[in-house]
Motif scaffolding. Structure first.
Motif, PDB file in Angstrom:
ATOM      1  N   GLN A  46      18.793  27.708  15.884  1.00 22.57           N
ATOM      2  CA  GLN A  46      17.878  27.226  16.913  1.00 22.57           C
ATOM      3  C   GLN A  46      16.423  27.438  16.507  1.00 22.57           C
ATOM      4  O   GLN A  46      15.544  26.649  16.877  1.00 22.57           O
ATOM      5  N   ASP A 101      19.461  23.184  20.214  1.00 21.16           N
ATOM      6  CA  ASP A 101      18.905  21.836  20.371  1.00 21.16           C
ATOM      7  C   ASP A 101      19.196  20.916  19.193  1.00 21.16           C
ATOM      8  O   ASP A 101      18.755  19.764  19.193  1.00 21.16           O
ATOM      9  N   LEU A 102      19.919  21.396  18.202  1.00 27.68           N
ATOM     10  CA  LEU A 102      20.305  20.561  17.063  1.00 27.68           C
ATOM     11  C   LEU A 102      21.605  19.820  17.381  1.00 27.68           C
ATOM     12  O   LEU A 102      22.472  20.366  18.072  1.00 27.68           O
ATOM     13  N   ARG A 212      16.178  16.763  19.513  1.00 30.72           N
ATOM     14  CA  ARG A 212      16.010  17.976  20.325  1.00 30.72           C
ATOM     15  C   ARG A 212      15.738  17.634  21.789  1.00 30.72           C
ATOM     16  O   ARG A 212      16.308  18.248  22.695  1.00 30.72           O
ATOM     17  N   LYS A 215      18.921  16.398  23.416  1.00 28.74           N
ATOM     18  CA  LYS A 215      19.822  17.511  23.730  1.00 28.74           C
ATOM     19  C   LYS A 215      19.368  18.225  25.008  1.00 28.74           C
ATOM     20  O   LYS A 215      20.178  18.556  25.872  1.00 28.74           O
ATOM     21  N   GLN A 216      18.074  18.451  25.126  1.00 28.10           N
ATOM     22  CA  GLN A 216      17.541  19.137  26.308  1.00 28.10           C
ATOM     23  C   GLN A 216      17.753  18.304  27.568  1.00 28.10           C
ATOM     24  O   GLN A 216      18.135  18.836  28.623  1.00 28.10           O
TER      25      GLN A 216
END
Length: 256
Positions: A46, A101-102, A212, A215-216
């Motif tokens: 991360q 977040d990857l 990222r 993903k968030q």
């Protein structure tokens, strides 16, 4: 981090990281040390700016066969120790994956049981070999899946599938799990490594910032996992729990 009870390897290949589950002779069953190492690996990932995609896989033709039951008699029959195992060690590893977040790709071969299904459920894209098998037959061992872990599996595999896995000890093949929406792709056994790597490289060619942020954003649509109630681990010293684990260790059928 070398451990006689298995380990989690983190390897970097340019912009692609590999997190490899390794427990020779046990189909990569997760030991307590491995859960801690899984958390450490994803906390490190991360914070890295040079990695754009992560592949999660197991060694030796299997993903993960569940937990290392040989360790269980040492701690599972004490309620506080059992709670610490699930809430700190297991959920510590899973939550580190969920918070990463990857983009995470699961490369699934062979056994994907219990803990393996939970780890795969933390990944964004799941690719499996045609011979992969999925389930969580822990009812045979006399104990339930921990609440947040069960919620995670139900969210990703579907409530109906989770009910069959947990209540019926059902085991599914890769074709069935793709039809149920858990898998993105099923490929012939032996072809996964280049196919998943090619997929990871396509992701690496895209905007890392967009990945990222996506993903968030997707995380906000999923909501938080339910809190674990005080009584969730009161079964620790129960007869069913003791009988299920004793039967497994003795290689006999449990009698409940």
């Amino acid at each position: 981090m070398t451990s006689v009870t298995g380990r989690v390897h983190l390897a970097l290949h340019g912009q692609v990281a590999q997190v490899i589950l390794s427990h020779p002779g046990k189909f990569n069953a997760m030991s307590r040390a491995m859960w801690r190492e899984l958390k450490d690996a994803f906390v490190e990932l991360q914070g890295r700016s040079d990695v754009r995609c992560v592949i999660v896989a197991g060694e030796g033709g299997h993903f993960c066969a569940g937990g290392d039951i040989a360790e269980y008699p040492d701690f599972r029959f004490d309620e506080a120790a059992l709670r610490g195992f699930h809430e700190d060690e297991v959920w510590g590893g899973l939550s580190a994956m969920l918070a990463c977040d990857l983009p995470l790709l699961a490369q699934i071969e062979g056994n994907c049981m219990g803990a393996g299904v939970e780890i795969a459920s933390c990944c964004d894209i799941r690719v499996a070999g045609s011979g992969a098998r999925f389930g969580a037959p822990i009812a045979k061992l006399g104990f339930p899946m921990a609440p947040r872990e069960a919620a995670l599996v139900a969210r990703e595999a579907g409530t109906a599938t989770a009910r069959e896995m947990l209540l019926e000890a059902a085991v599914f093949d890769a074709t069935d799990m793709k039809a149920r929406g858990f898998l993105n792709t099923v490929l012939p056994d032996g072809t996964l490594t280049p196919a998943v790597l090619a997929r990871a490289q396509r992701i690496c060619a895209l905007s890392p910032q967009a990945a990222r942020l996506n993903k968030q954003a997707l995380r906000t649509t999923q909501g938080a996992m339910p809190a674990t109630g005080e009584g969730a681990y009161r079964y620790a010293d129960s007869p069913d729990h003791r009988e299920g684990i004793a039967a497994f260790m003795s290689k006999r059928a449990a009698v409940f």
